[in-house]
Design an enzyme around this catalytic site. Structure first.
Site, PDB file in Angstrom:
ATOM      1  N   LYS A 251       0.835  -1.111  -0.206  1.00 36.68           N
ATOM      2  CA  LYS A 251       0.003  -0.124  -0.059  1.00 36.68           C
ATOM      3  C   LYS A 251       1.027   1.217  -0.071  1.00 36.68           C
ATOM      4  O   LYS A 251       1.685   1.593   1.000  1.00 36.68           O
ATOM      5  CB  LYS A 251      -0.910  -0.079   1.093  1.00 36.68           C
ATOM      6  CG  LYS A 251      -1.442   1.348   1.422  1.00 36.68           C
ATOM      7  CD  LYS A 251      -2.726   1.348   2.616  1.00 36.68           C
ATOM      8  CE  LYS A 251      -3.211   2.655   2.807  1.00 36.68           C
ATOM      9  NZ  LYS A 251      -4.072   2.551   4.137  1.00 36.68           N
ATOM     10  N   ASP A 256      -2.717  10.368   3.676  1.00 37.54           N
ATOM     11  CA  ASP A 256      -4.118   9.712   3.869  1.00 37.54           C
ATOM     12  C   ASP A 256      -4.634  10.883   4.712  1.00 37.54           C
ATOM     13  O   ASP A 256      -4.690  10.719   6.179  1.00 37.54           O
ATOM     14  CB  ASP A 256      -4.152   8.419   4.715  1.00 37.54           C
ATOM     15  CG  ASP A 256      -5.504   7.869   4.846  1.00 37.54           C
ATOM     16  OD1 ASP A 256      -6.548   8.541   4.460  1.00 37.54           O
ATOM     17  OD2 ASP A 256      -5.716   7.013   5.418  1.00 37.54           O
ATOM     18  N   LYS A 263      -9.941  12.945   8.355  1.00 34.08           N
ATOM     19  CA  LYS A 263      -9.546  12.471   9.481  1.00 34.08           C
ATOM     20  C   LYS A 263      -9.631  13.764  10.465  1.00 34.08           C
ATOM     21  O   LYS A 263      -9.607  14.818   9.890  1.00 34.08           O
ATOM     22  CB  LYS A 263      -8.191  11.782   9.471  1.00 34.08           C
ATOM     23  CG  LYS A 263      -8.297  10.447   8.804  1.00 34.08           C
ATOM     24  CD  LYS A 263      -6.672   9.840   8.896  1.00 34.08           C
ATOM     25  CE  LYS A 263      -6.782   8.448   8.067  1.00 34.08           C
ATOM     26  NZ  LYS A 263      -7.242   7.607   9.021  1.00 34.08           N
ATOM     27  N   ASP A 333     -12.351   7.013   3.751  1.00 36.27           N
ATOM     28  CA  ASP A 333     -11.084   6.873   4.669  1.00 36.27           C
ATOM     29  C   ASP A 333     -10.735   5.330   4.616  1.00 36.27           C
ATOM     30  O   ASP A 333      -9.300   5.062   4.810  1.00 36.27           O
ATOM     31  CB  ASP A 333     -11.314   7.387   5.979  1.00 36.27           C
ATOM     32  CG  ASP A 333     -10.127   7.378   6.771  1.00 36.27           C
ATOM     33  OD1 ASP A 333      -9.274   7.459   6.206  1.00 36.27           O
ATOM     34  OD2 ASP A 333     -10.022   7.578   8.093  1.00 36.27           O
ATOM     35  N   GLU A 335      -9.801   3.860   2.217  1.00 39.60           N
ATOM     36  CA  GLU A 335      -9.065   3.623   0.717  1.00 39.60           C
ATOM     37  C   GLU A 335      -8.000   2.961   0.451  1.00 39.60           C
ATOM     38  O   GLU A 335      -7.663   2.619  -0.672  1.00 39.60           O
ATOM     39  CB  GLU A 335      -8.450   5.388   0.510  1.00 39.60           C
ATOM     40  CG  GLU A 335      -6.873   5.516   1.044  1.00 39.60           C
ATOM     41  CD  GLU A 335      -6.887   5.279   2.508  1.00 39.60           C
ATOM     42  OE1 GLU A 335      -7.605   5.349   3.312  1.00 39.60           O
ATOM     43  OE2 GLU A 335      -5.487   5.063   2.831  1.00 39.60           O
ATOM     44  N   ARG A 337      -7.869  -0.255   0.949  1.00 41.30           N
ATOM     45  CA  ARG A 337      -8.463  -1.564   0.162  1.00 41.30           C
ATOM     46  C   ARG A 337      -8.773  -1.247  -1.008  1.00 41.30           C
ATOM     47  O   ARG A 337      -8.706  -1.920  -2.020  1.00 41.30           O
ATOM     48  CB  ARG A 337      -9.384  -2.097   1.068  1.00 41.30           C
ATOM     49  CG  ARG A 337     -10.868  -1.140   1.260  1.00 41.30           C
ATOM     50  CD  ARG A 337     -11.673  -1.453   2.307  1.00 41.30           C
ATOM     51  NE  ARG A 337     -11.144  -1.157   3.546  1.00 41.30           N
ATOM     52  CZ  ARG A 337     -11.724  -1.173   4.910  1.00 41.30           C
ATOM     53  NH1 ARG A 337     -12.914  -1.812   4.725  1.00 41.30           N
ATOM     54  NH2 ARG A 337     -11.120  -0.684   6.006  1.00 41.30           N
TER      55      ARG A 337
HETATM   56  N1  BES Z   1      -4.333   4.468   6.936  1.00 42.94           N
HETATM   57  C1  BES Z   1      -5.501   4.153   7.712  1.00 42.94           C
HETATM   58  C2  BES Z   1      -5.328   2.876   8.947  1.00 42.94           C
HETATM   59  C3  BES Z   1      -4.679   3.374  10.027  1.00 42.94           C
HETATM   60  C4  BES Z   1      -5.421   4.307  11.015  1.00 42.94           C
HETATM   61  C5  BES Z   1      -3.267   3.153  10.169  1.00 42.94           C
HETATM   62  C6  BES Z   1      -4.478   4.509  12.071  1.00 42.94           C
HETATM   63  C7  BES Z   1      -2.620   3.554  11.280  1.00 42.94           C
HETATM   64  C8  BES Z   1      -3.171   4.200  12.479  1.00 42.94           C
HETATM   65  C9  BES Z   1      -6.505   3.644   6.840  1.00 42.94           C
HETATM   66  O1  BES Z   1      -6.488   4.192   5.527  1.00 42.94           O
HETATM   67  C10 BES Z   1      -7.996   3.897   7.493  1.00 42.94           C
HETATM   68  O2  BES Z   1      -8.250   4.968   7.566  1.00 42.94           O
HETATM   69  N2  BES Z   1      -8.604   3.057   7.797  1.00 42.94           N
HETATM   70  C11 BES Z   1      -9.989   3.337   8.597  1.00 42.94           C
HETATM   71  C12 BES Z   1     -10.848   2.285   8.214  1.00 42.94           C
HETATM   72  C13 BES Z   1     -12.332   2.717   8.494  1.00 42.94           C
HETATM   73  C14 BES Z   1     -12.794   3.905   7.831  1.00 42.94           C
HETATM   74  C15 BES Z   1     -13.216   1.743   8.290  1.00 42.94           C
HETATM   75  C16 BES Z   1      -9.778   3.220   9.830  1.00 42.94           C
HETATM   76  O3  BES Z   1      -8.961   2.267  10.571  1.00 42.94           O
HETATM   77  O4  BES Z   1     -10.252   3.900  10.828  1.00 42.94           O
HETATM   78 ZN    ZN Z   2      -5.014   4.613   4.679  1.00 46.07          ZN
HETATM   79 MN    MN Z   3      -7.701   6.106   5.421  1.00 47.12          MN
END
Ligand code: BES
Ligand code: ZN
Ligand code: MN
Length: 496
Positions: A251, A256, A263, A333, A335, A337
């Protein structure tokens, strides 16, 4: 930083001229001859030193040592884990002395695993990021001499460790770079740079080519950013063309923000690390360039930013992935996947032996496993065992997570084939279930490294994980390939 290995006992390593000397004392240590050994025996007897991990004693110009600064440090049972702890502590202790040349000696016989752990820990403890400092104060340590003796030849373990350090440090470097210094285009330049090594080649696709491939899901994430997306294809050809490659998919979200599902501001800077999966793929290729194993590996990196914008993908938008499956983007968010699913479909063309994706995919994985183990998802028992083993041998641990069909329930929607999010519960698993839909054509495993790829707080920085795990996994494939060619040769010889 240069590493050097010599088969030396305590007297000999202590006689090497260095700025600092670290002596690892395991429970198995028996004082031998020499002035330093005498000193150690005295300190142990007086209880001023113990072989318990992390217990240490610092000396200044002791007789019997050619170095000004000497640290005697306990390494417990001498296992790789204890050696890592001991070396981290001891290198931390000599850091302030500004040593340039360090000697590191095992006072008792060492194993290959312990030697490897010592090299990796010395590199880790002395690593300094400098790229975007105006007056860089880099790592003081330039040379580390490791002295050890073992029942087996320790040189191969040493070479492996030095090769791994190269990859781990490249992964740290790109992980740590600020997001404006690590754009998708700059990542692609780093990949091109790797292709200067023999056996490595690199192809970089831009927006037009990605559109032609039909990667509608990846493009949807990239469409809110001024930075052009890049799709990086790396190849390491170390074996015959007939040997199916292992494909690594990393990835590469270089920042992000969450997109329209934005966020919160606190700690958002850490989302520069959202390309650590990509960085680990670059790191693995750097190590492959060094170690030149007899295998084929493909690295795929979908890379873009996830930004809010007038043209950004919106919650509710339905996009069409390269696989043909339509996806309702309920949360912009989620993204990772969305870019990975198209890269997984692209992986089909390599007829891979296995595909492993590596991603800072979910905050839920951080909640589940913390910073100790990466989440590992696969339905292939053999892959699960190989990845677990590689994690143990490299001290870069992972933990298998479930993939029961029931976890996919929440991804159902009336408006597309699948939604990109389910509820909050089991978030790391539902993300894996989403990815799994795109992996029907090969053996697949997913590593969620959201908790392990970087450290927060005062020691903020990329860890270089899981380069170590991936390397051990790949090198184990080499061993298997060699065994099978050996068998083939033997049976050919028999037939003749
Ligand atoms: N890059 C983030 C995951 C992440 C979050 C990694 C915090 C490290 C620390 C990913 O893109 C994300 O935002 N995932 C969301 C998914 C949710 C919207 C289903 C998450 O984990 O909050
Ligand atoms: Zn991410
Ligand atoms: Mn994200």
């Amino acid at each position: 930083m240069n590493f050097e290995f010599k088969t030396l006992d305590l007297v000999a390593i202590a006689a090497e001229k260095s700025d600092a000397l670290i002596v690892l004392l395991t429970d198995a240590y028996k004082p031998g001859k020499g002035e330093l050994a005498g000193l150690i025996a005295k300190a142990l007897k007086a209880g001023d030193l113990e072989t318990k991990t992390g217990k240490s004693l610092q000396l200044y110009q002791p007789s019997g040592a050619a170095s000004k600064h000497v640290v005697l440090v306990g390494a417990g049972d001498g296992s790789p884990k204890q050696v890592r702890k001991a070396v981290m502590a001891a290198v931390g202790a000599i850091k302030s002395a500004g040593a340039k040349k360090l000697s590191l000696g095992f006072a008792a016989p060492a194993t290959a695993g312990a030697l490897r752990a010592a090299v990796l820990a010395a590199a880790d403890a002395s690593y300094v990021y400098t790229t975007t400092k105006s007056k860089p104060q880099g790592r003081a340590l330039t040379h580390v001499l490791i002295g050890a003796q073992g029942s087996a030849d320790l040189k191969p373990a040493f070479d492996l460790a030095v090769g791994a350090v190269k990859g781990i440090e490249l992964a740290k470097e790109w992980g740590n770079r600020p997001p404006n210094h690590a754009t998708p285009t700059l990542l692609s330049h780093a990949a091109k740079e790797l292709a200067k090594h023999s056996k490595i080649s690199c192809e970089v696709l831009g927006p037009k080519q990605v559109a032609k491939l039909g990667m509608g899901s990846f493009m949807a994430v990239a469409q809110g950013s001024r930075q052009e997306l890049r799709f990086i294809v790396l190849r390491y050809d170390g074996a015959a063309k007939s040997q199916a490659p292992t494909v690594l998919v990393g990835k590469g979200i270089t920042f992000d923000t969450g997109g329209i599902s934005i966020k919160p501001a606190a700690e958002m800077d850490e989302m520069k690390y959202d390309m650590c999966g990509a960085a680990s793929v670059l790191g693995v290729f750097r190590s492959l360039a060094e170690l030149k194993p007899n295998i084929n590996v493909v690295g795929l990196i979908p890379s873009c930013e996830n930004m809010p914008d007038g043209l950004a993908v919106k919650p509710g938008d339905v996009v069409t992935s390269m696989s043909g499956q339509t996806i309702e983007v309920l949360n912009t968010d989620a993204e990772g996947r969305l870019i990975l699913c198209d890269a997984l479909t692209y992986a089909e063309r390599f007829k891979p032996a296995a595909v492993i994706d590596i991603a800072t995919l979910t905050g839920a994985c951080v909640i589940a496993l913390g910073a100790v183990r990466s989440g590992m998802f696969t339905e292939n028992e053999e892959l699960a065992e190989q990845l677990s083993k590689a994690g143990e041998s490299s001290l870069d641990l992972c933990w298998r997570m479930p993939l029961d069909e029931e976890y996919a329930e929440g991804l159902k929607t009336h408006f597309a084939d699948v939604a990109n999010v389910a509820g909050r519960a089991g978030g790391a698993i539902t993300a894996a279930k989403f990815l799994q839909r795109f992996t029907a054509k090969f053996s697949w495993a997913h590593l969620d490294i959201a908790g392990t790829a970087w450290k927060s707080g005062a020691a903020k920085g990329a860890t270089g994980r899981p380069v170590g795990l991936l390397l051990d996994f790949l090198l184990a494939q080499t061993a298997k390939a060699q065994v099978s060619t050996k068998h083939a040769k033997q049976s050919r010889a028999k037939a003749a």
